[in-house]
Design an enzyme around this catalytic site. Structure first.
Site, PDB file in Angstrom:
ATOM      1  N   ASP A  32      17.195 -23.694 -12.681  1.00 56.41           N
ATOM      2  CA  ASP A  32      18.469 -22.800 -12.694  1.00 56.41           C
ATOM      3  C   ASP A  32      17.990 -21.267 -12.171  1.00 56.41           C
ATOM      4  O   ASP A  32      16.799 -20.857 -12.486  1.00 56.41           O
ATOM      5  CB  ASP A  32      18.878 -22.920 -14.255  1.00 56.41           C
ATOM      6  CG  ASP A  32      20.544 -22.378 -14.092  1.00 56.41           C
ATOM      7  OD1 ASP A  32      21.120 -23.522 -14.464  1.00 56.41           O
ATOM      8  OD2 ASP A  32      20.965 -21.400 -13.576  1.00 56.41           O
ATOM      9  N   ASP A  53      16.218 -20.045  -6.710  1.00 58.25           N
ATOM     10  CA  ASP A  53      17.526 -20.240  -6.073  1.00 58.25           C
ATOM     11  C   ASP A  53      17.588 -21.494  -5.161  1.00 58.25           C
ATOM     12  O   ASP A  53      16.868 -21.678  -4.357  1.00 58.25           O
ATOM     13  CB  ASP A  53      17.868 -18.938  -5.320  1.00 58.25           C
ATOM     14  CG  ASP A  53      19.137 -18.925  -4.596  1.00 58.25           C
ATOM     15  OD1 ASP A  53      19.806 -20.252  -4.615  1.00 58.25           O
ATOM     16  OD2 ASP A  53      19.617 -17.961  -3.842  1.00 58.25           O
ATOM     17  N   VAL A  54      18.433 -22.483  -5.703  1.00 59.47           N
ATOM     18  CA  VAL A  54      18.522 -23.824  -4.802  1.00 59.47           C
ATOM     19  C   VAL A  54      18.988 -23.571  -3.420  1.00 59.47           C
ATOM     20  O   VAL A  54      18.652 -24.449  -2.694  1.00 59.47           O
ATOM     21  CB  VAL A  54      19.291 -24.752  -5.444  1.00 59.47           C
ATOM     22  CG1 VAL A  54      18.511 -25.081  -6.786  1.00 59.47           C
ATOM     23  CG2 VAL A  54      20.749 -24.392  -5.469  1.00 59.47           C
ATOM     24  N   ASN A  80      22.750 -30.529  -8.773  1.00 54.11           N
ATOM     25  CA  ASN A  80      24.076 -30.235  -9.477  1.00 54.11           C
ATOM     26  C   ASN A  80      24.547 -28.912  -9.372  1.00 54.11           C
ATOM     27  O   ASN A  80      25.582 -28.437  -9.397  1.00 54.11           O
ATOM     28  CB  ASN A  80      23.676 -30.628 -10.756  1.00 54.11           C
ATOM     29  CG  ASN A  80      24.664 -29.961 -11.909  1.00 54.11           C
ATOM     30  OD1 ASN A  80      25.723 -30.554 -12.023  1.00 54.11           O
ATOM     31  ND2 ASN A  80      24.235 -29.128 -12.586  1.00 54.11           N
ATOM     32  N   TYR A 154      35.412 -23.852  -1.509  1.00 52.29           N
ATOM     33  CA  TYR A 154      34.726 -24.761  -2.404  1.00 52.29           C
ATOM     34  C   TYR A 154      35.269 -26.111  -1.924  1.00 52.29           C
ATOM     35  O   TYR A 154      34.314 -27.086  -1.835  1.00 52.29           O
ATOM     36  CB  TYR A 154      35.361 -24.527  -3.936  1.00 52.29           C
ATOM     37  CG  TYR A 154      34.695 -25.539  -4.851  1.00 52.29           C
ATOM     38  CD1 TYR A 154      33.807 -25.102  -5.485  1.00 52.29           C
ATOM     39  CD2 TYR A 154      35.657 -26.455  -5.592  1.00 52.29           C
ATOM     40  CE1 TYR A 154      33.090 -26.134  -6.478  1.00 52.29           C
ATOM     41  CE2 TYR A 154      35.298 -27.403  -6.674  1.00 52.29           C
ATOM     42  CZ  TYR A 154      33.964 -27.132  -6.749  1.00 52.29           C
ATOM     43  OH  TYR A 154      33.584 -27.811  -7.919  1.00 52.29           O
ATOM     44  N   LYS A 158      32.450 -28.890  -0.651  1.00 49.70           N
ATOM     45  CA  LYS A 158      32.075 -30.146  -1.389  1.00 49.70           C
ATOM     46  C   LYS A 158      32.565 -31.396  -0.604  1.00 49.70           C
ATOM     47  O   LYS A 158      32.069 -32.327  -0.381  1.00 49.70           O
ATOM     48  CB  LYS A 158      33.230 -30.089  -2.523  1.00 49.70           C
ATOM     49  CG  LYS A 158      32.809 -29.180  -3.884  1.00 49.70           C
ATOM     50  CD  LYS A 158      31.429 -29.183  -4.167  1.00 49.70           C
ATOM     51  CE  LYS A 158      31.018 -28.639  -5.302  1.00 49.70           C
ATOM     52  NZ  LYS A 158      29.617 -28.917  -5.975  1.00 49.70           N
TER      53      LYS A 158
END
Ligand SMILES: NC(=O)c1ccc[n+]([C@@H]2O[C@H](COP(=O)([O-])OP(=O)(O)OC[C@H]3O[C@@H](n4cnc5c(N)ncnc54)[C@H](O)[C@@H]3O)[C@@H](O)[C@H]2O)c1
Length: 267
Positions: A32, A53-54, A80, A154, A158
């Site tokens: 996270d 940071d992904v 996720n 968003y 997505k």
């Protein structure tokens, strides 16, 4: 012991997934941006915490290499972590308003909601192919099949996340890699304005009448069960299948329905 990496594991759905997997005796790597939250969850589930940071490919690659050599082969990678900011005053064409006030919300959504999935897959799939097995679970959203009224960035990113998961499943399915994409509708987390551990499902951004809102624990249970069963498309909220069917049957009619729904929400 099975090893799973869960990004965004410090809060919400990610945290519930860490707990659910640990209950199945999985060694969980809790990833996270929120260092304290990652540590707290890792301590609780007997896992390990990593703060990155992904959306940073170098950091994801380094994480995967380190886990593979120091913790164990990664059996399951759950992408996720996700972000949503809502449209600004200008509606779907709004620009500013990402992680920092001057960031472009689109840039941040692409990086976290889409490119993080790409970076994770690029880093971990070569290891999984060598072993001839591995699982990826990518959390998208019902907004990736339908639309999130009031959040164009968003919804669009997505959709892209769903498309990327389809490509992964098609390309690597015959080489032992099992991919699932998860498309939940409302889940009671901070993302929709409900704090972790809240007793109430009310009071989020959608008020107290959100269509079929579920708890993070309920959703995590379905995700783990259905991904283990080898399901590609995981619809945690059954009504989403109905809405997707209506959209596929008559896209124009569906747009008309969404326009009326938006007008109703705007009062
Ligand atoms: N809550 C909902 O109603 C809902 C519905 C559909 C899909 N989803 C998706 O589920 C996933 C989890 O969302 P949630 O509801 O648990 O939200 P949340 O805000 O409770 O948790 C998201 C977690 O991701 C972490 N994170 C955000 N950006 C990060 C980054 N760049 N690097 C590392 N970690 C980062 C946050 O710190 C947080 O711990 C997201 O992808 C979200 O889009 C949520």
């Amino acid at each position: 012991m099975t090893v799973a990496v869960v990004t965004g594991g410090g809060h919400g759905i990610g945290r519930a997934l860490c707990r659910r997997l640990a209950a199945d005796n999985v060694r969980v790597v809790v990833v996270d941006l929120d260092d304290q939250a990652a540590r707290t969850v890792a301590d609780e589930v007997g896992g390990v915490a990593r703060t990155i940071d992904v959306g940073d490919e170098v950091a994801i690659k380094a994480l995967v290499e380190e886990i593979e050599s120091d913790v164990g082969p990664i059996d399951l990678f759950v992408s996720n972590a996700g972000v949503a900011f809502g449209d600004g005053a200008a509606g779907a064409v709004s620009a500013e308003g990402g992680l920092n006030p001057i960031d472009d919300r689109w840039e941040t959504c692409w990086r976290v909601n889409v490119m993080a999935h790409v970076f994770a897959a690029r880093s971990v799939i070569p290891h999984m192919l060598e072993r001839g097995r591995g699982r990826l679970v990518n959390i998208a959203s019902a907004a990736g099949l339908l639309s999130q009224i009031g959040d164009a960035a968003y919804s669009t990113t997505k959709h892209a996340a769903v498309g990327f998961a389809e490509s992964l499943a098609i390309d690597y399915g015959d080489r032992g890699i099992q991919v699932s994409v998860v498309c939940p509708q409302a889940v009671a987390t901070r993302m929709i304005g409900i704090e972790d551990d809240s007793e109430s499902m009310d009071g989020g951004f959608g008020g107290n009448d959100i269509d079929g809102i579920m708890t993070a624990d309920e959703v995590a249970d379905i995700i783990v069960t259905e991904s283990q069963a080898g399901k590609f498309l995981i619809l945690t909220h059954p009504q989403v299948a109905t809405y997707v069917g209506r959209k596929a049957d008559d896209h124009d009619r569906w747009i008309g329905g969404m326009q009326r729904f938006r007008a109703k929400l705007k009062g």
